[in-house]
Design an enzyme around this catalytic site. Structure first.
Site, short mmCIF file in Angstrom:
data_model
loop_
_atom_site.label_atom_id
_atom_site.label_comp_id
_atom_site.label_asym_id
_atom_site.label_seq_id
_atom_site.Cartn_x
_atom_site.Cartn_y
_atom_site.Cartn_z
N THR A 62 0.84 -1.19 0.00
CA THR A 62 0.00 0.00 0.00
C THR A 62 0.88 1.25 0.00
O THR A 62 2.10 1.15 -0.17
CB THR A 62 -1.01 -0.05 1.17
OG1 THR A 62 -1.93 1.04 1.01
CG2 THR A 62 -0.35 0.04 2.53
N LYS A 66 3.38 1.52 -3.94
CA LYS A 66 2.82 0.74 -5.06
C LYS A 66 3.63 0.87 -6.36
O LYS A 66 3.73 -0.08 -7.12
CB LYS A 66 1.36 1.12 -5.30
CG LYS A 66 0.44 0.62 -4.20
CD LYS A 66 -1.01 0.89 -4.53
CE LYS A 66 -1.90 0.40 -3.38
NZ LYS A 66 -3.32 0.46 -3.71
N ASP A 100 -6.45 -4.04 -7.46
CA ASP A 100 -7.33 -2.93 -7.07
C ASP A 100 -8.45 -2.72 -8.09
O ASP A 100 -9.60 -2.50 -7.73
CB ASP A 100 -6.52 -1.63 -6.95
CG ASP A 100 -5.67 -1.61 -5.70
OD1 ASP A 100 -6.08 -2.18 -4.68
OD2 ASP A 100 -4.58 -1.00 -5.74
N GLY A 128 -1.93 7.54 -8.40
CA GLY A 128 -1.79 6.09 -8.46
C GLY A 128 -3.12 5.36 -8.28
O GLY A 128 -3.36 4.34 -8.94
N ALA A 129 -3.98 5.87 -7.42
CA ALA A 129 -5.26 5.20 -7.15
C ALA A 129 -6.13 5.18 -8.41
O ALA A 129 -6.76 4.16 -8.72
CB ALA A 129 -5.99 5.89 -6.01
N LYS A 154 -2.04 15.99 -15.71
CA LYS A 154 -1.89 14.61 -15.23
C LYS A 154 -3.00 13.71 -15.78
O LYS A 154 -2.78 12.54 -16.12
CB LYS A 154 -1.89 14.58 -13.69
CG LYS A 154 -0.54 14.99 -13.10
CD LYS A 154 -0.60 15.26 -11.62
CE LYS A 154 -0.80 14.02 -10.76
NZ LYS A 154 -0.87 14.38 -9.32
P1 ATR Z 1 -2.90 8.31 -4.86
O1 ATR Z 1 -1.82 7.29 -5.04
O2 ATR Z 1 -3.76 8.11 -3.64
O3 ATR Z 1 -3.73 8.49 -6.08
P2 ATR Z 1 -1.45 10.73 -5.45
O4 ATR Z 1 -0.70 10.07 -6.55
O5 ATR Z 1 -0.75 11.68 -4.53
O6 ATR Z 1 -2.12 9.67 -4.51
O7 ATR Z 1 -2.72 11.48 -6.11
C1 ATR Z 1 -3.62 12.19 -5.33
C2 ATR Z 1 -4.81 12.59 -6.20
O8 ATR Z 1 -5.77 13.28 -5.41
C3 ATR Z 1 -4.44 13.55 -7.34
O9 ATR Z 1 -5.31 13.34 -8.42
C4 ATR Z 1 -4.71 14.91 -6.67
O10 ATR Z 1 -4.97 15.95 -7.59
P3 ATR Z 1 -3.72 16.78 -8.21
O11 ATR Z 1 -3.07 15.86 -9.20
O12 ATR Z 1 -4.33 17.95 -8.82
O13 ATR Z 1 -2.82 17.09 -7.04
C5 ATR Z 1 -5.97 14.59 -5.92
N1 ATR Z 1 -6.27 15.50 -4.82
C6 ATR Z 1 -5.71 15.50 -3.59
N2 ATR Z 1 -6.28 16.46 -2.82
C7 ATR Z 1 -7.21 17.08 -3.60
C8 ATR Z 1 -8.15 18.13 -3.37
N3 ATR Z 1 -8.21 18.76 -2.21
N4 ATR Z 1 -8.97 18.48 -4.39
C9 ATR Z 1 -8.91 17.83 -5.57
N5 ATR Z 1 -8.06 16.82 -5.85
C10 ATR Z 1 -7.21 16.45 -4.86
#
Ligand code: ATR
Length: 264
Positions: A62, A66, A100, A128-129, A154
């Site tokens: 996790t 990942k 997942d 990543g999710a 992205k």
């Molecule tokens: P994960 O592996 O959980 O996907 P990550 O790679 O850090 O973690 O990605 C986090 C995601 O949540 C991204 O899509 C991020 O948007 P940005 O690419 O614009 O940063 C999104 N995210 C996190 N906090 C957010 C918020 N407050 N509002 C909108 N999107 C958010």
């Protein structure tokens, strides 16, 4: 001695995975032990090697490892290759996989009874999710899959990688409506929500939050819009079941443990 498995992450403190796998083992009569390993942030590969050297059979991976898990394997399943991230290592086969996506699709289609075929699906987030579930959503037959993200480039990069999806900003979704909206952002963890226009979620939408164990602003807003809502607890159980199947060759039942985790 029981065959050993574990979840590696940082942090792993409150994970429900040991309870889920213990229940799977009990239900299927498998003799295994599933623990938690908190790897140092700069020591993921060493942690995996140490576990393997001590006879460990398999790992779930996790946050935040990942991507590193994916890079570590010599054999990569097709769905992990598509996802570019791995959450399951089968150590005796030197194989990494990603369960997942199939976990999400099984929860939506089987547990929630919401068929994805020909549906208009919106995926929020491009980390990543989100990346980990796109392949499975496409395979489930979504008619249209839009990936929207706060940082639009992205989402655009994902649309270049996966044929059949399109990228969007949140604002550009104004006036559009979706059958299924999946929140794969981490916004809920800080009590925030992606800023999607109100048209997106309506009374017939399934609004799915990948985060579980808390009522996020996304879920609250979807409920106010009259949508059907679900958190990601079922996805957690279903991805675990698929990992268990990879390791043991036996498919565990998931309904009872899901109900018990929900406190039903
Ligand atoms: P994960 O592996 O959980 O996907 P990550 O790679 O850090 O973690 O990605 C986090 C995601 O949540 C991204 O899509 C991020 O948007 P940005 O690419 O614009 O940063 C999104 N995210 C996190 N906090 C957010 C918020 N407050 N509002 C909108 N999107 C958010």
């Amino acid at each position: 001695m029981s065959d050993r498995y574990a979840l590696v992450g940082n942090p792993v403190g409150h994970s429900k995975s040991p309870r889920i796998h213990a229940e799977f083992a009990r239900a299927t009569g498998q003799d295994l032990d599933y623990g938690l390993i908190e790897a140092p942030l700069d020591g993921f590969a060493q942690t995996v090697e140490g576990f393997r050297a001590a006879g460990g059979r398999g790992l779930n991976v996790t946050l935040p490892f990942k991507q590193q898990a994916f890079a570590l394997c010599t054999r990569v399943s097709e769905r992990a290759r598509l996802a570019g991230v791995a959450n399951t290592l089968v150590l005796d086969q030197d194989l990494c996989d990603n369960t997942d996506g199939i976990g999400l699709v099984r929860d939506v289609s089987e547990n929630l009874g919401f068929g994805l075929r020909n549906q208009n699906v919106l995926l929020l987030g491009a980390g990543g999710a989100a990346q980990g579930v796109i392949g499975a959503l496409l395979e489930a037959g979504a008619r249209r899959l839009v990936v929207a993200n706060r940082t639009v480039p992205k989402a655009a990069a994902l649309a270049e990688r996966f044929a059949g999806i399109s990228a969007s900003s949140y604002e550009a979704l104004a006036g559009e409506a979706f059958d299924v909206v999946i929140n794969a952002t981490s916004a809920g963890l800080s009590d925030e929500s992606p800023l999607i226009p109100p048209s997106v979620i309506h009374g017939k939408t399934l609004a799915y939050e990948m985060v579980y164990g808390r009522d996020t602003p996304f879920l609250a807003a979807a409920r106010r819009a009259g949508a059907r809502v679900s958190d990601g607890l079922g996805m957690l159980v279903e991805q675990a079941a698929e990992s268990f199947f990879l390791w043991r060759g036996v498919r565990p039942p998931t309904r009872a443990i899901l109900a018990s985790l929900r406190g039903a």
